[in-house]
Motif scaffolding. Structure first.
Motif: not given
Ligand code: MTE
Length: 301
Positions: A175-204
């Protein structure tokens, strides 16, 4: 920024569910339960819509490395070994290298972001992610002035990702983003959800989240981040360019060639809930519309 921690998923999860979860997950006593925080208004980055349950978010997935059915990722992603994990950073960047994940994100602020998530297939959820702003990582890595895009790749490991033994997709998922999209404050690199490490099926252990774009942009199990001056090749665009564009901004006025994008089915809403209207840029129009000023979004879909 002060508002970053104003709202957590516990504030907007229906109270009974929240108490249940706390009881289950932390085994807290009655006194602690009574001290549960009251509901508060959402900060600018988080929605105040009720999040889907962990069971919904981790039980209904798209992750073609583990199968094409919605339950396949939950059934099969346990095979994936996510530790140790190395991310290659290359291209037009001051500090390229092969980084251990912990080293890559060490010291960057992990934030909670409750985002709407809209799949191009016209289903949606609300997900309480934890992650770092991609901009904070890119700032640390030092983006060279000539870079215009960021490209991402998923791990290739057919022994643990069984569908990679087939030609279902042209692996790796990319996948890819334009640099300004990548720099937008909404754009996240997620490491967890619901306060737990990401489940594998969600992209851990690391996946992209771009809440104003269709879900296929949010590449999972990232092992490579490349700064480039060329618009990157992206998986679904390579398969069917007339159906899946590079931009993939959620847009109720631009239909998929085979179905309407005007409405969506909220997972978990119940049989009789009916469909809900899809919002321009998935409800993030105020924050992101300026990125596309002057662009024809029917052409740049
Ligand atoms: N990333 C990889 N590596 N492989 C995939 O098949 N599917 C995409 C995206 N990221 C996919 C992927 C699609 S189509 C969607 S809708 C989202 O992941 C689904 O994310 P979720 O399962 O956490 O809801």
């Amino acid at each position: 920024m002060a508002f970053q921690h104003d709202l957590t998923w516990s504030d907007v999860t229906p109270r009974a569910l929240f108490l249940n979860r706390r009881q289950l997950m932390q085994g807290l006593g009655a006194a602690a339960l009574l001290a549960a925080p009251p509901a508060r208004a959402a900060g600018p980055y988080s929605t105040d819509e009720a999040p889907n349950t962990l069971e919904e978010i981790s039980g209904y997935n798209n992750y073609y490395e583990f199968g094409v059915g919605k339950q396949d990722p939950a059934a099969n992603a346990g095979l994936l070994k996510t530790d140790p994990w190395t991310v290659k950073v290359d291209g037009m960047v001051d500090r390229p290298g092969d980084y251990a994940l912990a080293e890559l994100i060490d010291g960057l602020t992990v934030e909670e972001r409750i985002y709407r998530f809209r799949c191009v297939e016209a289903w949606s959820m609300v997900v309480p992610w934890q992650g770092i702003q991609l901009s904070s990582l890119l700032d640390r890595l030092g983006v060279r002035p000539e870079a215009k895009f960021v490209a991402f790749e998923t791990l290739i490991r057919p022994e643990e990702m069984p569908m990679q033994k087939t030609g279902l997709l042209d692996w790796p998922y990319r996948e890819g983003l334009r640099l300004d999209e990548a720099m937008h404050p909404l754009t996240l690199l997620a490491t967890g959800l619901y306060g737990q490490p990401l489940p594998n099926q969600n992209g851990a252990p690391l996946r992209l989240v771009v809440p104003w774009k269709y879900g296929f942009k949010s590449v999972k199990a990232i092992v490579r981040i490349t700064l480039t001056d060329q618009m990157p090749q992206t998986t679904w665009n390579m398969i069917a360019a007339q159906e899946y564009g590079f931009y993939a901004n959620v847009n109720p006025k631009v239909d998929h060639p085979r179905w309407s994008q005007a409405s969506e089915r909220r997972i978990g809403a119940g049989l009789f809930a009916g469909r809900q209207d899809t919002l321009m840029f998935n409800g993030y129009e105020d924050q992101v519309a300026s990125l596309y000023a002057g662009m024809d979004l029917a052409v740049n879909y």
